[in-house]
Design an enzyme around this catalytic site. Structure first.
Site, PDB file in Angstrom:
ATOM      1  CB  THR A  17     -18.087  23.306  43.314  1.00 27.74           C
ATOM      2  OG1 THR A  17     -18.672  22.081  43.788  1.00 27.74           O
ATOM      3  CG2 THR A  17     -19.140  24.103  42.568  1.00 27.74           C
ATOM      4  CB  SER A  19      -9.514  20.936  44.601  1.00 25.53           C
ATOM      5  OG  SER A  19      -9.320  19.531  44.528  1.00 25.53           O
ATOM      6  CD  GLN A  20      -7.284  17.633  40.740  1.00 25.87           C
ATOM      7  OE1 GLN A  20      -6.891  17.890  39.612  1.00 25.87           O
ATOM      8  NE2 GLN A  20      -6.489  17.684  41.785  1.00 25.87           N
ATOM      9  CB  THR A  97     -11.606   9.740  37.298  1.00 24.55           C
ATOM     10  OG1 THR A  97     -12.327  10.957  37.434  1.00 24.55           O
ATOM     11  CG2 THR A  97     -11.338   9.149  38.669  1.00 24.55           C
ATOM     12  CE1 TYR A 159      -0.723  16.232  28.002  1.00 25.72           C
ATOM     13  CE2 TYR A 159       0.715  16.208  29.917  1.00 25.72           C
ATOM     14  CZ  TYR A 159      -0.548  16.116  29.370  1.00 25.72           C
ATOM     15  OH  TYR A 159      -1.634  15.918  30.192  1.00 25.72           O
ATOM     16  CG  HIS A 247      -1.291   3.951  31.873  1.00 22.03           C
ATOM     17  ND1 HIS A 247      -1.019   4.375  30.599  1.00 22.03           N
ATOM     18  CD2 HIS A 247      -1.415   5.083  32.614  1.00 22.03           C
ATOM     19  CE1 HIS A 247      -0.973   5.695  30.577  1.00 22.03           C
ATOM     20  NE2 HIS A 247      -1.200   6.143  31.788  1.00 22.03           N
TER      21      HIS A 247
END
Length: 295
Positions: A17, A19-20, A97, A159, A247
């Site tokens: 529930t 936002s993300q 995360t 991507y 990273h």
């Protein structure tokens, strides 16, 4: 066939529930992923996005038969969320995360390994089997069902490889982002093993980056065990030693983990390496003899 997930994989979301969790669950549902519910402690018994909300993973698994969970929870609480999923009966955990403390991950990984639970991430884009199931934050529309397995430490570079294999008409069997942290739940070898065994995957793209020895270990594994054509790119060719490059795991320390070392190890294993990300599609075509789709 595909690896890890398919159209029948039942998925729940931890942090459903928030936002993300809300945004990416909406995207996953729109893509056709079989989302069956979510977990937010204290909100059990309610519904969200038309799906049931549960207080615990165990309750969610018992009620829905979920096999996979995606975690959108702040870093300090991720270890507990991963362990709750592992002990709650989930078989595939995908943790998106970033910033989870290394010692937390060490503990979570050991427990997952002991329980035989597959953990992907953290600090990763997730896993997608194009046209069937999307668990994570990757843009669904650039993917095309096909025959190239993609495994990567980087999200956005994944991507780029996806877009090139889509434009060439090759498509992807499954794409797995293993994440850019020093201790990933699954490493290159774990995923290469799956691609080697998957009949739908005819070629593999592996995207690494500076830091650590994961690519060198993967090269040794490829040399001994992988019979399918492999194309690889390593990010961070111009990175200065001792500086973290985005990273947590992307750092050259003690003179080890440079891009050149990794390229050399992969080339020795018979992998076709490219020095520019833009050449992945072309290299695949050369290596496999596949015909590139005309634009």
């Amino acid at each position: 066939m595909s690896v890890l997930i398919n159209k029948d994989t039942k998925v729940i979301c931890q942090g459903f529930t928030g936002s993300q969790g809300t945004f990416h669950s909406e995207q996953a549902i729109a893509y056709g992923t079989k989302m069956v519910g979510g977990v937010t402690p204290g909100k059990g018994g309610t519904t969200h996005l038309g799906l049931p909300v549960f207080n615990t993973v165990k309750e969610a698994v018992e009620a829905t038969g979920a096999e996979a969970s995606v975690i959108y929870v702040p870093a300090p609480f991720c270890k507990d969320s991963i362990l709750e999923a592992a002990f709650g009966g989930i078989k595939l955990i995908v943790c998106i995360t970033e910033g989870i403390p290394t010692l937390d991950m060490l503990d979570a990984k050991v427990k997952c390994d002991e329980l035989g639970v597959r953990l992907i991430g953290p600090n990763c884009p997730g896993v997608i089997t194009p046209g069937e199931c999307k668990i994570g934050i990757m843009p669904g529309h650039i993917h095309l069902p096909g025959k190239v397995g993609i495994v990567s430490r980087s999200g956005t570079l994944t991507y780029e490889a996806v877009k090139q294999t889509t434009d060439a008409g090759f498509g992807q069997s499954t794409c797995v982002g293993i994440g850019g942290d020093p201790i990933p739940g699954s490493n290159f070898i774990d995923i290469l093993k799956l691609f080697q065994e998957d009949p739908q995957t005819e070629a593999i793209v592996m995207i690494g980056e500076i830091g650590g020895s994961a690519e060198e270990e993967a090269a040794a594994f490829i040399k001994a065990n992988v019979t399918k054509p492999v194309v690889s790119y390593i990010a961070g060719v111009t990175a200065p030693p001792g500086k973290r490059m985005g990273h947590a795991g992307a750092i050259i320390s003690g003179g080890k983990g440079t891009a050149d070392e990794k390229f050399a190890a992969l080339q020795d294993a018979g992998v076709k390496t490219v020095r520019s990300l833009a050449d992945i599609g072309k290299a695949l075509a050369e290596l496999t003899g596949w015909e590139v789709k005309k634009a």
